[in-house]
Scaffold this active site. Structure first.
Site, mmCIF file in Angstrom:
data_model
loop_
_atom_site.group_PDB
_atom_site.id
_atom_site.type_symbol
_atom_site.label_atom_id
_atom_site.label_comp_id
_atom_site.label_asym_id
_atom_site.label_seq_id
_atom_site.Cartn_x
_atom_site.Cartn_y
_atom_site.Cartn_z
ATOM 1 N N HIS A 176 8.958 1.225 3.606
ATOM 2 C CA HIS A 176 10.022 1.274 4.611
ATOM 3 C C HIS A 176 10.907 0.040 4.439
ATOM 4 O O HIS A 176 10.729 -0.733 3.480
ATOM 5 C CB HIS A 176 9.416 1.360 6.012
ATOM 6 C CG HIS A 176 8.355 0.332 6.280
ATOM 7 N ND1 HIS A 176 8.609 -1.021 6.307
ATOM 8 C CD2 HIS A 176 7.017 0.465 6.492
ATOM 9 C CE1 HIS A 176 7.496 -1.675 6.556
ATOM 10 N NE2 HIS A 176 6.505 -0.797 6.659
ATOM 11 N N VAL A 205 10.844 -7.158 9.674
ATOM 12 C CA VAL A 205 11.947 -6.205 9.869
ATOM 13 C C VAL A 205 11.536 -5.245 10.988
ATOM 14 O O VAL A 205 10.412 -4.728 10.989
ATOM 15 C CB VAL A 205 12.256 -5.435 8.572
ATOM 16 C CG1 VAL A 205 13.369 -4.420 8.801
ATOM 17 C CG2 VAL A 205 12.646 -6.410 7.468
ATOM 18 N N MET A 241 0.831 -1.201 0.000
ATOM 19 C CA MET A 241 0.000 0.000 0.000
ATOM 20 C C MET A 241 0.870 1.257 0.000
ATOM 21 O O MET A 241 0.374 2.365 0.242
ATOM 22 C CB MET A 241 -0.944 0.002 1.205
ATOM 23 C CG MET A 241 -1.905 -1.189 1.166
ATOM 24 S SD MET A 241 -3.418 -0.922 2.115
ATOM 25 C CE MET A 241 -2.759 -0.668 3.739
ATOM 26 N N GLN A 262 -10.549 -2.710 1.737
ATOM 27 C CA GLN A 262 -10.131 -3.332 2.989
ATOM 28 C C GLN A 262 -10.167 -2.372 4.184
ATOM 29 O O GLN A 262 -9.750 -2.734 5.275
ATOM 30 C CB GLN A 262 -8.742 -3.971 2.854
ATOM 31 C CG GLN A 262 -7.596 -2.993 2.735
ATOM 32 C CD GLN A 262 -6.320 -3.696 2.294
ATOM 33 O OE1 GLN A 262 -6.227 -4.227 1.180
ATOM 34 N NE2 GLN A 262 -5.336 -3.724 3.171
ATOM 35 N N ARG A 314 2.131 2.646 9.481
ATOM 36 C CA ARG A 314 1.270 3.329 10.465
ATOM 37 C C ARG A 314 2.046 3.847 11.670
ATOM 38 O O ARG A 314 1.483 4.582 12.480
ATOM 39 C CB ARG A 314 0.155 2.391 10.908
ATOM 40 C CG ARG A 314 -0.880 2.153 9.803
ATOM 41 C CD ARG A 314 -2.119 1.437 10.325
ATOM 42 N NE ARG A 314 -3.227 1.535 9.402
ATOM 43 C CZ ARG A 314 -3.664 0.530 8.637
ATOM 44 N NH1 ARG A 314 -3.074 -0.640 8.691
ATOM 45 N NH2 ARG A 314 -4.684 0.705 7.817
ATOM 46 N N GLY A 350 10.937 -2.756 5.826
ATOM 47 C CA GLY A 350 10.202 -4.031 5.764
ATOM 48 C C GLY A 350 9.833 -4.354 4.318
ATOM 49 O O GLY A 350 10.103 -5.456 3.813
ATOM 50 N N HIS A 351 9.246 -3.361 3.638
ATOM 51 C CA HIS A 351 8.920 -3.549 2.218
ATOM 52 C C HIS A 351 10.202 -3.787 1.413
ATOM 53 O O HIS A 351 10.233 -4.592 0.486
ATOM 54 C CB HIS A 351 8.223 -2.314 1.644
ATOM 55 C CG HIS A 351 6.939 -1.933 2.318
ATOM 56 N ND1 HIS A 351 6.830 -0.841 3.137
ATOM 57 C CD2 HIS A 351 5.703 -2.485 2.272
ATOM 58 C CE1 HIS A 351 5.578 -0.721 3.566
ATOM 59 N NE2 HIS A 351 4.874 -1.720 3.063
HETATM 60 P P1 AMP Z 1 1.441 -2.911 3.449
HETATM 61 O O1 AMP Z 1 2.015 -1.841 2.574
HETATM 62 O O2 AMP Z 1 1.347 -2.505 4.889
HETATM 63 O O3 AMP Z 1 0.169 -3.496 2.898
HETATM 64 O O4 AMP Z 1 2.491 -4.087 3.438
HETATM 65 C C1 AMP Z 1 2.897 -4.687 2.237
HETATM 66 C C2 AMP Z 1 3.673 -5.933 2.534
HETATM 67 O O5 AMP Z 1 4.829 -5.613 3.305
HETATM 68 C C3 AMP Z 1 2.864 -6.949 3.356
HETATM 69 O O6 AMP Z 1 3.134 -8.249 2.846
HETATM 70 C C4 AMP Z 1 3.416 -6.760 4.732
HETATM 71 O O7 AMP Z 1 3.318 -7.914 5.544
HETATM 72 C C5 AMP Z 1 4.869 -6.443 4.436
HETATM 73 N N1 AMP Z 1 5.476 -5.752 5.577
HETATM 74 C C6 AMP Z 1 5.013 -4.638 6.187
HETATM 75 N N2 AMP Z 1 5.795 -4.325 7.237
HETATM 76 C C7 AMP Z 1 6.767 -5.269 7.304
HETATM 77 C C8 AMP Z 1 7.873 -5.510 8.179
HETATM 78 N N3 AMP Z 1 8.144 -4.718 9.208
HETATM 79 N N4 AMP Z 1 8.658 -6.582 7.925
HETATM 80 C C9 AMP Z 1 8.381 -7.404 6.890
HETATM 81 N N5 AMP Z 1 7.364 -7.237 6.027
HETATM 82 C C10 AMP Z 1 6.561 -6.183 6.234
#
Ligand code: AMP
Length: 284
Positions: A35, A177, A31, A62, A188, A37-38
């Site tokens: 960061h 991460v 979305m 969602q 968030r 994690g992504h």
């Molecule tokens: P989002 O943009 O929040 O929908 O997340 C996109 C993808 O990144 C999803 O598969 C999340 O699980 C993954 N994601 C978000 N935060 C982290 C994190 N801290 N570590 C690993 N993957 C993450």
């Protein structure tokens, strides 16, 4: 810089071309407001495939009416720079009108694994997630798709949908991460006040305490769960939503510690911001 595609037809055509290479396509749905994690997902997708691609789409389906759809943080320039650094070749950035030109009448509903936890607090959430992920998979075609363990229930829902509907997608789960103090990275986290931010690592501390209790031989589920819940409850900024030990596949609450692969799940509110975290329970 990655090639940016705003249309379904453009993204689909770019992937059709890329698929001619045998090492395949690694797809990271997000979305945005990316960061580390992504970035870890995008790097893994680049390393394991010929072509890494990502999508950035804040999916209205969602979000409930009272949630943060309008306020969800966005920064496309920065996202594209990070995607570029991670070796991503194509980024799909559709508008809501491109994805949903008319109100959808077809949705994907996954039973069982959606019932508790996030599904209980956010009744329409997983139907929205499953529907958009099914649509993204239909647009992307056969690929490996990378999801974070961070949203552990979401990963279980996507895996189940892909298995039940025989989608030509290999779902790859990737480790969480964290910030140096243990807080799981999340788009968030920017909503947190300084006091809430300082309190938020209580989730990870609680998970570690509960996992350590299990590793030290505690076999009583209530006591393992209490180790997690108590660490969060000790933090005045946090309001616990759930703290549970579950089977890692079915997400059914455990009645004994050990026996199957298990996961600790936690969610808490810090002011109006809900944070999630989870940890594997590794028993000797
Ligand atoms: P989002 O943009 O929040 O929908 O997340 C996109 C993808 O990144 C999803 O598969 C999340 O699980 C993954 N994601 C978000 N935060 C982290 C994190 N801290 N570590 C690993 N993957 C993450």
């Amino acid at each position: 810089m990655p090639e940016v595609h705003e249309t379904i037809a453009g993204f689909r055509a770019a992937l059709e071309l890329a698929r001619e290479d045998e090492r395949g396509i690694g797809f990271v749905p997000t979305m945005g407001y990316l960061h580390e994690g992504h970035a870890s997902l995008m790097r893994q997708a680049s390393a394991e495939n010929e072509t890494a691609v990502a999508s950035i789409f804040v999916n209205p389906l969602q979000f409930a009416a009272n949630e943060d759809l309008g306020a969800y943080p966005r920064d496309l320039e920065r996202d594209l720079a990070l995607a570029d650094e991670c070796g991503v070749a194509h980024v799909f950035t559709p508008s809501v009108a491109e994805m949903y030109p008319v109100p959808v009448l077809t949705t994907v509903s996954v039973g069982g694994v959606t019932e508790r936890f996030e599904g209980a607090s956010r009744p329409e959430h997983f139907a929205g997630v499953a529907t958009v992920v099914a649509k993204l998979f239909s647009i992307a075609g056969p690929c490996r798709a990378y999801f974070g363990d961070k949203d552990f229930q979401q990963l279980a829902v996507v895996r189940r949908m892909v298995a039940d509907l025989s989608m030509p997608v290999d779902v790859v789960g990737c480790p969480i991460v964290r910030e140096p103090d243990g807080l799981a990275m999340s788009s968030r986290n920017v909503y947190l006040t300084p006091a809430q931010r300082a309190a938020a690592p209580a989730l990870h501390r609680g998970l570690q305490a509960a996992a350590a209790a299990a590793a030290d031989g505690e076999r009583n589920v209530d006591r393992v769960r209490a180790a997690l819940a108590d660490a969060v409850a000790a933090e005045p900024e946090a309001t616990l939503d759930y703290a549970e030990l579950v089977d890692a596949l079915t997400l059914e609450p455990a009645t004994v510690v050990g026996g199957t692969e298990q996961r600790l799940l936690v969610a808490a509110r810090f002011g109006t911001t809900r944070l999630l975290d989870n940890l594997a329970v590794d028993l000797p």
